[in-house]
Design a protein around this motif. Structure first.
Motif, mmCIF file in Angstrom:
data_model
loop_
_atom_site.group_PDB
_atom_site.id
_atom_site.type_symbol
_atom_site.label_atom_id
_atom_site.label_comp_id
_atom_site.label_asym_id
_atom_site.label_seq_id
_atom_site.Cartn_x
_atom_site.Cartn_y
_atom_site.Cartn_z
ATOM 1 N N MET A 214 0.846 -1.260 -0.064
ATOM 2 C CA MET A 214 -0.098 -0.104 0.156
ATOM 3 C C MET A 214 0.882 1.388 0.087
ATOM 4 S SD MET A 214 -2.802 -1.206 2.631
ATOM 5 C CE MET A 214 -3.770 0.251 2.884
ATOM 6 N N VAL A 215 1.951 1.201 0.895
ATOM 7 C CA VAL A 215 2.444 2.552 1.033
ATOM 8 C C VAL A 215 3.446 2.569 -0.336
ATOM 9 C CG1 VAL A 215 4.645 3.445 2.202
ATOM 10 C CG2 VAL A 215 2.950 2.417 3.370
ATOM 11 N N VAL A 216 4.198 1.727 -0.779
ATOM 12 C CA VAL A 216 4.762 1.799 -1.993
ATOM 13 C C VAL A 216 4.073 2.051 -3.397
ATOM 14 C CG1 VAL A 216 6.138 0.334 -3.881
ATOM 15 C CG2 VAL A 216 6.720 0.259 -1.084
ATOM 16 N N ALA A 217 2.822 1.480 -3.461
ATOM 17 C CA ALA A 217 1.894 1.911 -4.576
ATOM 18 C C ALA A 217 1.365 3.429 -4.303
ATOM 19 C CB ALA A 217 0.683 1.134 -4.249
ATOM 20 N N ALA A 218 1.224 3.806 -3.177
ATOM 21 C CA ALA A 218 0.823 5.225 -2.923
ATOM 22 C C ALA A 218 2.031 6.289 -3.241
ATOM 23 C CB ALA A 218 0.583 5.776 -1.568
ATOM 24 N N GLY A 219 3.379 5.686 -3.070
ATOM 25 C CA GLY A 219 4.621 6.489 -3.438
ATOM 26 C C GLY A 219 5.077 6.679 -4.820
ATOM 27 N N LEU A 220 4.409 5.759 -5.765
ATOM 28 C CA LEU A 220 4.821 5.558 -7.277
ATOM 29 C C LEU A 220 4.406 7.284 -7.637
ATOM 30 C CD1 LEU A 220 2.901 2.445 -8.334
ATOM 31 C CD2 LEU A 220 5.335 2.795 -8.133
ATOM 32 N N PRO A 221 5.174 7.401 -8.810
ATOM 33 C CA PRO A 221 5.153 9.015 -9.219
ATOM 34 C C PRO A 221 3.646 9.068 -9.916
ATOM 35 C CG PRO A 221 6.541 7.415 -10.629
ATOM 36 C CD PRO A 221 6.162 6.654 -9.383
ATOM 37 N N MET A 222 3.615 10.426 -10.095
ATOM 38 C CA MET A 222 2.279 10.794 -10.686
ATOM 39 C C MET A 222 2.322 9.838 -12.339
ATOM 40 S SD MET A 222 2.263 14.614 -10.180
ATOM 41 C CE MET A 222 0.934 15.216 -11.098
ATOM 42 N N GLY A 223 0.947 9.493 -12.645
ATOM 43 C CA GLY A 223 1.041 8.900 -13.983
ATOM 44 C C GLY A 223 0.148 9.344 -15.122
ATOM 45 N N ALA A 224 -0.419 8.538 -16.037
ATOM 46 C CA ALA A 224 -1.019 9.097 -17.161
ATOM 47 C C ALA A 224 -2.309 9.654 -16.774
ATOM 48 C CB ALA A 224 -1.081 8.051 -18.097
ATOM 49 N N ASN A 225 -2.981 9.033 -15.888
ATOM 50 C CA ASN A 225 -4.386 9.645 -15.522
ATOM 51 C C ASN A 225 -4.502 11.023 -15.420
ATOM 52 O OD1 ASN A 225 -5.466 7.106 -15.754
ATOM 53 N ND2 ASN A 225 -5.473 6.348 -13.913
ATOM 54 N N VAL A 226 -3.625 11.578 -14.416
ATOM 55 C CA VAL A 226 -3.519 12.811 -14.142
ATOM 56 C C VAL A 226 -3.336 13.874 -15.425
ATOM 57 C CG1 VAL A 226 -1.326 13.324 -13.526
ATOM 58 C CG2 VAL A 226 -3.103 14.648 -12.403
ATOM 59 N N PHE A 227 -2.377 13.350 -16.363
ATOM 60 C CA PHE A 227 -2.220 13.841 -17.639
ATOM 61 C C PHE A 227 -3.287 13.808 -18.179
ATOM 62 C CE2 PHE A 227 -0.539 13.410 -21.711
ATOM 63 C CZ PHE A 227 0.298 14.623 -22.124
ATOM 64 N N LEU A 228 -4.008 12.829 -18.401
ATOM 65 C CA LEU A 228 -5.361 12.595 -19.315
ATOM 66 C C LEU A 228 -6.420 13.667 -18.768
ATOM 67 C CD1 LEU A 228 -5.643 8.689 -19.659
ATOM 68 C CD2 LEU A 228 -4.817 10.319 -21.365
ATOM 69 N N PHE A 229 -6.303 13.881 -17.377
ATOM 70 C CA PHE A 229 -7.433 14.793 -16.988
ATOM 71 C C PHE A 229 -7.108 16.109 -17.325
ATOM 72 C CE2 PHE A 229 -8.991 11.508 -14.168
ATOM 73 C CZ PHE A 229 -10.247 11.661 -14.111
ATOM 74 N N SER A 230 -5.775 16.649 -17.300
ATOM 75 C CA SER A 230 -5.421 17.852 -17.563
ATOM 76 C C SER A 230 -5.617 18.273 -18.992
ATOM 77 C CB SER A 230 -3.693 17.652 -17.100
ATOM 78 O OG SER A 230 -3.208 18.977 -17.793
ATOM 79 N N GLN A 231 -5.161 17.140 -19.920
ATOM 80 C CA GLN A 231 -5.521 17.443 -21.311
ATOM 81 C C GLN A 231 -7.080 17.658 -21.233
ATOM 82 O OE1 GLN A 231 -3.658 17.629 -23.932
ATOM 83 N NE2 GLN A 231 -1.505 16.887 -23.262
ATOM 84 N N ARG A 232 -7.826 16.573 -21.080
ATOM 85 C CA ARG A 232 -9.204 16.980 -21.056
ATOM 86 C C ARG A 232 -9.981 18.124 -20.855
ATOM 87 N NH1 ARG A 232 -13.856 13.787 -22.376
ATOM 88 N NH2 ARG A 232 -15.780 14.609 -21.415
ATOM 89 N N TYR A 233 -9.303 18.701 -19.666
ATOM 90 C CA TYR A 233 -10.124 20.051 -19.135
ATOM 91 C C TYR A 233 -9.147 21.240 -19.412
ATOM 92 C CZ TYR A 233 -12.953 16.554 -16.911
ATOM 93 O OH TYR A 233 -13.861 15.680 -16.839
ATOM 94 N N GLY A 234 -8.031 21.021 -19.897
ATOM 95 C CA GLY A 234 -7.314 22.259 -20.311
ATOM 96 C C GLY A 234 -6.827 22.998 -19.051
ATOM 97 N N VAL A 235 -6.483 22.338 -18.161
ATOM 98 C CA VAL A 235 -5.983 22.796 -16.795
ATOM 99 C C VAL A 235 -4.725 22.767 -16.451
ATOM 100 C CG1 VAL A 235 -6.588 23.124 -14.353
ATOM 101 C CG2 VAL A 235 -8.391 22.946 -16.072
ATOM 102 N N ALA A 236 -3.833 23.610 -16.338
ATOM 103 C CA ALA A 236 -2.286 23.244 -15.671
ATOM 104 C C ALA A 236 -1.614 22.258 -16.464
ATOM 105 C CB ALA A 236 -2.719 22.921 -14.315
ATOM 106 N N HIS A 237 -1.771 22.343 -17.519
ATOM 107 C CA HIS A 237 -0.938 21.261 -18.606
ATOM 108 C C HIS A 237 0.445 21.376 -18.397
ATOM 109 C CE1 HIS A 237 -0.098 18.610 -21.727
ATOM 110 N NE2 HIS A 237 0.635 19.837 -22.411
ATOM 111 N N ASP A 238 1.067 22.459 -18.189
ATOM 112 C CA ASP A 238 2.426 22.549 -18.255
ATOM 113 C C ASP A 238 2.990 21.982 -16.774
ATOM 114 O OD1 ASP A 238 2.752 23.201 -20.725
ATOM 115 O OD2 ASP A 238 2.788 25.342 -20.280
ATOM 116 N N LEU A 239 1.907 22.660 -15.860
ATOM 117 C CA LEU A 239 2.571 22.355 -14.346
ATOM 118 C C LEU A 239 2.382 20.892 -14.260
ATOM 119 C CD1 LEU A 239 3.020 22.990 -11.593
ATOM 120 C CD2 LEU A 239 0.904 23.416 -11.012
#
Length: 178
Positions: free
Chosen positions: A129-154
């Protein structure tokens, strides 16, 4: 559940416009839930779960290409994030990206560890659980950023930085929990 909840919340934020009263609130909620149902992230999950309940199976001529596409999703997502990283100004967003990455790679695993410890979870389940929580940010947050056009560069900078930090933080979590 998290993806569906995030989708509904974001769709509500997008659909919300103008004065709020009972009629507009219902219309906004209706548009948001319709958009959330047709969203490209939870829709395939729901369809797959419903199909699995039928007990049916796909013909091999259909199943094999879909399995190949499904196995390619992760690597293709990473390539697309990499291409976007190469074209995004990470330097301008490094402070915000560092804060987000530290929260994702350090704070979230601490919160998961505390929660799991509070529920009496120990051993290998706690480590996973802890190691899974510590994984880096992934594609899902990228997809949300793309879809909603928010904070893409950040978001793009945060993905790159959290991946670099994960080289150290994931090793540290595994050593600490071992």
């Amino acid at each position: 559940m998290m993806l569906t909840t995030a989708t509904v919340v974001l769709e509500l934020a997008v659909a919300h416009a103008g004065p709020v009263n009972a009629r507009t609130l219902l219309a906004t909620a209706g548009r948001a839930f319709a958009s959330a149902l047709l969203h490209p992230i939870p829709l395939p999950i729901v369809c797959g779960l419903l199909f699995a309940q039928t007990g049916w199976s796909l013909p091999a001529v259909v199943d094999k290409p879909l399995a190949l596409l499904g196995s390619a999703f992760g690597p293709v997502s990473l390539v697309l994030v990499g291409v976007t990283l190469a074209r995004s100004p990470v330097g301008a967003h490094w402070r915000g990206a560092l804060g987000i990455s530290l929260c994702k790679n350090l704070l979230l695993p601490v919160l998961v560890w505390l929660s799991a410890w509070g529920f009496g979870i120990t051993g290998l389940p706690l480590t996973v659980m802890v190691v899974a929580a510590g994984l880096p940010m992934g594609a899902n947050v990228f997809l949300f950023s793309q879809r909603y056009g928010v904070a893409h560069d950040l978001v793009t900078a945060s993905i790159g930085l959290s991946t670099l930090l994960a080289l150290v933080t994931l090793s540290a979590w595994m050593l600490w929990l071992a």
